[in-house]
Write a protein that holds these residues in place. Structure first.
Motif, PDB file in Angstrom:
ATOM      1  N   THR A 158     -48.879  10.646   7.864  1.00  0.00           N
ATOM      2  CA  THR A 158     -49.613   9.743   8.848  1.00  0.00           C
ATOM      3  C   THR A 158     -48.754   8.904   9.642  1.00  0.00           C
ATOM      4  N   TYR A 159     -47.670   8.346   8.963  1.00  0.00           N
ATOM      5  CA  TYR A 159     -46.718   7.502   9.720  1.00  0.00           C
ATOM      6  C   TYR A 159     -45.969   8.384  10.810  1.00  0.00           C
ATOM      7  N   ALA A 160     -45.752   9.633  10.427  1.00  0.00           N
ATOM      8  CA  ALA A 160     -44.955  10.400  11.423  1.00  0.00           C
ATOM      9  C   ALA A 160     -45.691  10.851  12.575  1.00  0.00           C
ATOM     10  N   TYR A 161     -47.149  11.291  12.394  1.00  0.00           N
ATOM     11  CA  TYR A 161     -48.002  11.465  13.357  1.00  0.00           C
ATOM     12  C   TYR A 161     -48.274  10.191  14.175  1.00  0.00           C
ATOM     13  N   ARG A 201     -40.160  14.103  43.864  1.00  0.00           N
ATOM     14  CA  ARG A 201     -40.188  13.083  42.711  1.00  0.00           C
ATOM     15  C   ARG A 201     -41.716  13.068  41.992  1.00  0.00           C
ATOM     16  N   VAL A 202     -41.631  12.574  40.501  1.00  0.00           N
ATOM     17  CA  VAL A 202     -42.842  12.333  40.028  1.00  0.00           C
ATOM     18  C   VAL A 202     -43.583  11.236  40.541  1.00  0.00           C
ATOM     19  N   CYS A 203     -44.655  11.480  41.030  1.00  0.00           N
ATOM     20  CA  CYS A 203     -45.732  10.278  41.647  1.00  0.00           C
ATOM     21  C   CYS A 203     -46.793  10.101  40.742  1.00  0.00           C
ATOM     22  N   GLY A 204     -47.234  11.043  39.743  1.00  0.00           N
ATOM     23  CA  GLY A 204     -48.223  11.038  38.969  1.00  0.00           C
ATOM     24  C   GLY A 204     -48.060  11.613  37.821  1.00  0.00           C
ATOM     25  N   ILE A 205     -48.320  11.040  36.677  1.00  0.00           N
ATOM     26  CA  ILE A 205     -48.529  11.651  35.163  1.00  0.00           C
ATOM     27  C   ILE A 205     -50.033  11.703  34.803  1.00  0.00           C
ATOM     28  N   LEU A 206     -50.339  12.963  34.548  1.00  0.00           N
ATOM     29  CA  LEU A 206     -51.824  13.054  33.976  1.00  0.00           C
ATOM     30  C   LEU A 206     -51.717  13.616  32.429  1.00  0.00           C
ATOM     31  N   LEU A 207     -52.101  12.731  31.578  1.00  0.00           N
ATOM     32  CA  LEU A 207     -52.093  13.101  30.150  1.00  0.00           C
ATOM     33  C   LEU A 207     -53.521  13.982  29.997  1.00  0.00           C
ATOM     34  N   VAL A 208     -53.416  15.346  29.949  1.00  0.00           N
ATOM     35  CA  VAL A 208     -54.720  15.899  30.271  1.00  0.00           C
ATOM     36  C   VAL A 208     -55.424  16.336  28.797  1.00  0.00           C
ATOM     37  N   LYS A 209     -54.891  16.215  27.759  1.00  0.00           N
ATOM     38  CA  LYS A 209     -55.315  16.644  26.452  1.00  0.00           C
ATOM     39  C   LYS A 209     -54.598  16.106  25.239  1.00  0.00           C
ATOM     40  N   GLU A 210     -55.216  15.961  24.231  1.00  0.00           N
ATOM     41  CA  GLU A 210     -54.658  15.506  23.043  1.00  0.00           C
ATOM     42  C   GLU A 210     -55.069  16.389  21.877  1.00  0.00           C
ATOM     43  N   GLU A 211     -54.140  17.426  21.555  1.00  0.00           N
ATOM     44  CA  GLU A 211     -54.351  18.256  20.441  1.00  0.00           C
ATOM     45  C   GLU A 211     -53.472  18.035  18.964  1.00  0.00           C
ATOM     46  N   ALA A 212     -53.984  18.741  18.167  1.00  0.00           N
ATOM     47  CA  ALA A 212     -53.315  18.706  16.791  1.00  0.00           C
ATOM     48  C   ALA A 212     -51.875  19.006  17.248  1.00  0.00           C
ATOM     49  N   MET A 213     -50.948  18.144  16.601  1.00  0.00           N
ATOM     50  CA  MET A 213     -49.515  18.552  16.955  1.00  0.00           C
ATOM     51  C   MET A 213     -48.792  18.959  15.705  1.00  0.00           C
ATOM     52  N   GLU A 214     -47.757  20.188  15.937  1.00  0.00           N
ATOM     53  CA  GLU A 214     -47.351  20.771  14.602  1.00  0.00           C
ATOM     54  C   GLU A 214     -45.887  20.484  14.381  1.00  0.00           C
ATOM     55  N   TYR A 215     -45.014  20.078  15.459  1.00  0.00           N
ATOM     56  CA  TYR A 215     -43.880  19.928  15.637  1.00  0.00           C
ATOM     57  C   TYR A 215     -43.554  18.340  15.781  1.00  0.00           C
ATOM     58  N   VAL A 216     -42.351  18.099  15.032  1.00  0.00           N
ATOM     59  CA  VAL A 216     -42.103  16.514  15.205  1.00  0.00           C
ATOM     60  C   VAL A 216     -40.469  16.649  15.874  1.00  0.00           C
ATOM     61  N   ARG A 217     -40.252  15.716  16.452  1.00  0.00           N
ATOM     62  CA  ARG A 217     -38.706  15.625  16.960  1.00  0.00           C
ATOM     63  C   ARG A 217     -37.837  14.422  16.458  1.00  0.00           C
ATOM     64  N   VAL A 218     -37.156  14.643  15.692  1.00  0.00           N
ATOM     65  CA  VAL A 218     -36.157  13.656  15.012  1.00  0.00           C
ATOM     66  C   VAL A 218     -34.892  13.459  15.476  1.00  0.00           C
ATOM     67  N   LEU A 219     -34.493  12.343  15.930  1.00  0.00           N
ATOM     68  CA  LEU A 219     -33.175  11.994  16.088  1.00  0.00           C
ATOM     69  C   LEU A 219     -32.405  11.923  14.834  1.00  0.00           C
ATOM     70  N   HIS A 271     -46.898   8.077  19.801  1.00  0.00           N
ATOM     71  CA  HIS A 271     -46.092   7.127  20.493  1.00  0.00           C
ATOM     72  C   HIS A 271     -44.566   6.965  20.166  1.00  0.00           C
ATOM     73  N   ALA A 272     -43.854   7.783  20.830  1.00  0.00           N
ATOM     74  CA  ALA A 272     -42.457   8.143  20.581  1.00  0.00           C
ATOM     75  C   ALA A 272     -41.362   6.883  20.582  1.00  0.00           C
ATOM     76  N   GLY A 273     -40.719   6.944  19.553  1.00  0.00           N
ATOM     77  CA  GLY A 273     -39.699   5.799  19.647  1.00  0.00           C
ATOM     78  C   GLY A 273     -38.476   6.109  20.383  1.00  0.00           C
ATOM     79  N   TYR A 274     -38.126   7.181  20.873  1.00  0.00           N
ATOM     80  CA  TYR A 274     -36.907   7.453  21.599  1.00  0.00           C
ATOM     81  C   TYR A 274     -37.508   8.243  22.839  1.00  0.00           C
ATOM     82  N   PRO A 275     -37.940   7.929  23.540  1.00  0.00           N
ATOM     83  CA  PRO A 275     -38.549   8.838  24.827  1.00  0.00           C
ATOM     84  C   PRO A 275     -37.359   9.017  25.773  1.00  0.00           C
ATOM     85  N   LYS A 276     -36.058   8.386  25.804  1.00  0.00           N
ATOM     86  CA  LYS A 276     -34.989   9.053  26.425  1.00  0.00           C
ATOM     87  C   LYS A 276     -34.457  10.114  26.230  1.00  0.00           C
ATOM     88  N   TYR A 277     -34.491  10.154  24.700  1.00  0.00           N
ATOM     89  CA  TYR A 277     -33.992  11.378  23.956  1.00  0.00           C
ATOM     90  C   TYR A 277     -35.114  12.421  23.775  1.00  0.00           C
TER      91      TYR A 277
END
Length: 656
Positions: free
Chosen positions: A344-347, A193-211, A352-358
């Protein structure tokens, strides 16, 4: 010789002295006896204590982030705070026959900067169990049950999991803060089971995921997508340990329903053979007809239907957003301003994703940004390319909330219009006059203090706003736009529909539909609505937007709060909006804006209808798109336009 005070003879005095001496001896004996009793009680208590063994206080802490192993104790990050726990004493096993001994606890150096379980004895560290088993991969989705990782599948979440953001400043986080579609996160695994989440880095993101919503945006999920591609393409499916590929020719259709054999794993991927290929959803309708998508599609089966997620380059996503949000015939500088706002809005949604379950950052509807409703256009694509990577940031270096709307009435409003806690913090979104004089002042073309800087507050007054909205200012950029002024007349008030709308808005958010009671307004669902005697604006927000209205009847008084609720409740679904150019427009479920005044139509004391005199189209927060159009036509560039609408912000590239 002195006289005896009590006239006692010698014999009586001797007896008295003897009595006093005896009384003193008795008192001493009593005191000695009392001391003996106390001593015996203490002895009994001490003996009793020896019979009850000392029980140390043991505390177990799960999934704590270990910061440092210091000489004086263990420095940890717990519940958003740094804490120092001193080391305790632990028992040392000795040879048989030797007395047991203790030594100070010494932590394993491998525990530093790890998630671990701690054992505290009387508040001191006596045990550390580091969680050293970690995995890393692209995060595809997350919900309350688990996190889906490419190559591993869905891993369940431990009930007591903890999340830590390690870059920038150390902070707590949750599964909802993960960067979906990226491998910026390590997951600590304990007993599967996942017991810990480690957000290690934040880099420029190129891909967006749209429902991608279903046909005409009528549902979040699809029943049975029919897919094809303008090039050769492959369908990838199955378990991660045994993925299968199925190749298809250009134009060949694939039907993927809930019972499809493709869903032997958690996801199905539809990927063009070449980067310029586009996948079409044949049974999905948009304004352009059948939409086709750059990038790749992922299909995710749920109990309610199939989620379709389009993973695409952010810049290519904008090729289809900008023409869907702003007419491609608008001047280049307006289109460039729109492109920066949309990026800017998309970034912000990517962070902060709007649909994490998908595993989706946003959907393709007006809830976020309209995507791929209109075909790509050369002018809008050029605007995206010429602003490549440009984002709008606030004065404190955070991404700006780049809200925008269609047309102003000559003034905007602030983010408090939505009554959210975040609204008051968005100080760069302000109510101001959208006119040439104000624009010149904002870019330093003329000196002196702005005459318009208090306009937003002035228009809170009912009479001041009435004078403003029933007149026209030729200096306003949008004075010639058809939506600059409008009227809306309800000839016959439908109380049944009004009651139904009040009930719906109450269910959506009970605190914004209130009923007057003996102790003032309270959140009570309206059950009936008798004859209405008045409808009026109770209070206005900055810029004059209707913030609260009151609907008065013979027996009750109902208050409706927020511009969106007011625009919904006062729209009868039948009456037409008459714009200032004389043309009419349908308004089936929402009034054009909340910038209006009300005139009731009465028969005797009863309201039978009403007329709204208003202006503008949209919520009025951020950039007016037609204002930007007029500014561009007047020679202002995209940067000047944006910095006018978003005060104290700056444009920076995330690709530098």
């Amino acid at each position: 010789m002195g006289r005896n005070r009590w006239n006692l003879n010698k014999s009586q005095r001797m007896r008295l002295k003897a009595f006093i001496i005896l009384l003193g001896i008795l008192l001493i004996l009593i005191l000695l006896f009392g001391k003996l009793v106390v001593t015996l009680v203490h002895m009994w208590e001490n003996r009793h204590r020896k019979l009850v063994p000392y029980v140390p206080q043991i505390q177990q802490l799960s999934n704590i982030w270990i910061m440092e192993l210091q000489q004086d104790g263990l420095l940890v990050f717990q519940d958003g705070e740094s804490r120092l726990y001193p080391y305790g004493m632990i028992a040392v096993k000795n040879r048989r026959g030797q007395e047991p001994s203790q030594r100070a606890f010494v932590p394993d150096p491998a525990a530093r900067e790890q998630v671990a379980d701690l054992v505290l004895t009387d508040g001191r560290v006596t045990g550390i169990v580091p969680k050293l088993n970690k995995i890393n991969g692209r995060i595809l989705s997350a919900d309350g049950e688990g996190i889906e990782v490419e190559g591993y599948g869905k891993i369940p979440l431990d009930a007591d999991y903890k999340g830590y953001r390690l870059y920038d400043s150390l902070a707590m986080c949750t599964a909802g803060d993960i960067f979906f579609g990226y491998n910026f996160t390590d997951l600590c695994i304990d007993r599967g089971r996942v017991c810990g989440i480690l957000l290690v880095k934040e880099e420029a993101m190129e891909y967006v995921r749209v429902l991608i919503k279903a046909s005409d945006y009528n549902s979040t999920l699809h029943a049975q997508p029919v897919l094809t591609c303008n090039t050769g393409y492959k369908v990838v499916y199955g378990d991660y340990n045994s993925l299968q590929e199925e190749h298809h020719e250009p134009g060949e259709e694939v039907v993927i329903g809930p019972e499809s054999g493709y869903f032997t794993g958690q996801r199905v991927w539809v990927i063009p053979d070449v980067l310029t290929g586009k996948v079409a959803i044949k049974n999905c309708n948009r304004n352009q007809g059948t939409p086709s998508y750059r990038g790749q599609l992922e299909l995710f089966k749920t109990d309610e239907g199939i989620a379709v997620v389009n993973e695409v380059l952010l810049e290519e996503y904008l090729y289809s957003v900008v023409p869907s949000e702003m007419p491609s015939r608008y001047p280049k500088e307006a289109l460039k301003a729109q492109a920066i706002c949309a990026r800017t809005y998309a970034y912000g949604c990517m962070v902060h994703a709007g649909y994490p379950k998908y595993g989706a950052h946003m959907d393709d509807s007006t809830t976020y940004q309209v995507y791929n409703n209109i075909l790509e256009q050369e002018t809008t694509t050029t605007a995206v390319k010429e602003t490549y990577g440009q984002l709008l940031y606030t004065g404190d270096g955070t991404l700006a909330s780049t809200y925008y709307y269609s047309t102003s009435c000559g003034v905007g409003t602030d983010a408090n219009v939505w009554k959210t806690s975040a609204g008051a913090k968005l100080t760069y979104l302000r109510a101001m006059g959208l006119n040439r004089t104000e624009m010149n002042r904002s870019i330093g073309a003329s000196g002196g203090a702005s005459e318009q800087e208090s306009l937003g507050e002035k228009l809170r007054d009912e009479e001041a706003f009435r004078a403003f909205i029933t007149s026209k200012n030729p200096d306003d950029f949008e004075a010639g736009e058809s939506w600059y002024r409008w009227t809306y007349k309800v000839e016959k008030l439908d109380t049944e529909r009004l009651l139904d709308l009040l009930k719906k808005r109450y269910k959506a958010n009970p605190k914004y539909v209130l009923t007057m009671g003996s102790k003032g307004y309270a959140s009570i669902e309206p059950e009936t609505l008798d004859q209405i005697t008045d409808i009026y604006v109770e209070s206005r927000g900055s810029g004059g937007t209707a913030d609260e209205i009151v609907i008065k009847t013979k027996t009750q008084q109902i208050k409706v709060v927020t511009g969106h609720n007011i625009r919904t409740v006062l729209c009868d679904g039948v009456s037409k909006v008459v714009r200032q150019d004389g043309k009419t427009a349908n308004s089936s479920s929402l009034l054009p804006s909340s910038f209006f005044v009300i005139e009731t139509i009465k028969e005797g004391e009863n309201v039978v209808g009403y007329t709204l005199t208003g202006g503008g189209f949209g919520h009025g927060v951020g950039m007016s798109q037609n204002g930007a159009r007029q500014m561009a036509d007047n020679g202002y560039n995209a940067g000047q336009i944006l910095l006018f609408f978003y005060d104290n912000c700056e444009i920076k590239s995330n690709r530098e």
